[in-house]
Design an enzyme around this catalytic site. Structure first.
Site, short mmCIF file in Angstrom:
data_model
loop_
_atom_site.label_atom_id
_atom_site.label_comp_id
_atom_site.label_asym_id
_atom_site.label_seq_id
_atom_site.Cartn_x
_atom_site.Cartn_y
_atom_site.Cartn_z
N CYS A 90 -0.55 3.17 -7.17
CA CYS A 90 -2.07 3.04 -5.42
C CYS A 90 -2.26 1.61 -5.99
O CYS A 90 -2.21 1.55 -7.25
CB CYS A 90 -3.29 3.72 -5.73
N CYS B 225 0.92 -1.60 -0.15
CA CYS B 225 0.16 0.29 -0.50
C CYS B 225 1.20 1.12 -0.19
O CYS B 225 1.63 1.24 1.38
CB CYS B 225 -1.30 0.30 1.22
#
Length: 265
Positions: free
Chosen positions: A192, A75
């Site tokens: 992302c 992440c």
């Protein structure tokens, strides 16, 4: 038979599956524990202090429960905030996920690069420092998407997602004259891990062809480098899927390709 290493892969939701897929391909010998912190999804809606207070102790609990040989923070938002805290507190090796600005700028021919991330990732000082250090004279456009991660999460869960909604999030990445290849954006960094879940649709909806930079293969290489080499024979280890909300997952069929064909428990 050699004992398989345990690799814990952590993300706010299902985006880290794009990283997991590459790691499983590189290390088919490992046992995998994938943790989706869906109880706190999406991370982009929280402040820095809130995320640090959430993630650092949670990772400690997961390390105690699963004894991983290595932890991947799949992440960007979490990695740019908590990696230093995790490395200070825990002895397990960590591999993070950060915007691939350096290779993108090295590759760009038009010298126009866009970084597509969450609003949190694009405003982080960490991201701005990467641009200062590695832009190499490129014009870098930061695009903070508020909805694309949720759209990707919905799509993999089987919910219909409208092309118009994806295109609206993508449009600010494309800068310059569409008719002039030498001056328009030619490289987009996917900052992302959720976004590659929509890769086919991103490519189809782009107003012109660009290079899409997904950091997952590089992360997989780093993970493999940090672990002992695969022995001549090894047990095919299993896989676990954990949601922090404790909801049961019903995505086994959709998830199997990410786990190398294994059915996650």
């Amino acid at each position: 038979m050699s004992v398989p290493p345990t690799i814990l892969v952590f993300d706010s939701g299902l985006g880290g599956l794009t990283v997991l897929r590459e790691i499983v391909a590189a290390r088919p010998d490992a046992h995998y524990v994938y943790v989706a912190d869906d109880a706190f999804f999406p991370y982009g809606h929280y402040g820095e202090d809130e995320l640090i207070a959430r993630v650092v102790p949670l990772i400690g609990e997961l390390i105690a429960a699963h004894a991983p040989d290595l932890v991947v923070i799949a992440c960007n938002t979490a990695s740019t905030l908590v990696l230093s805290h995790l490395r200070e507190r825990y002895k397990v090796p960590f591999v993070g996920t950060v915007p691939a600005i350096k290779p993108a700028c090295a590759k760009s021919k038009s010298r126009r690069v866009s970084v597509l991330g969450t609003k949190g990732t694009v405003r982080r000082e960490y991201t701005h420092a990467l641009i200062r250090d590695f832009a190499q004279g490129c014009e870098v456009t930061l695009v903070g998407s508020g909805e694309l991660a949720s759209l990707a999460e919905a799509a993999i869960s089987g919910t219909a997602v409208n092309d118009r909604d994806i295109a609206a999030e993508l449009a600010p990445c494309f800068v310059g004259d569409s008719a002039n290849e030498s001056t328009r954006t030619d490289t987009v960094v996917l900052a992302c891990t959720h976004f590659p879940l929509l890769m086919e649709r991103l490519v189809a909806l782009a107003p012109w062809k660009v290079d899409w930079i997904d950091p997952a293969p590089a992360i997989a290489r780093r993970v493999s480098d940090l672990l002992p080499p695969i022995g001549g024979k090894y047990d095919h280890a299993g896989a676990e899927m954990i949601f922090t909300s404790r909801r049961p997952h019903t995505l086994s069929r959709a998830l199997m390709p990410f786990f190398g064909g294994r059915v996650p428990a």
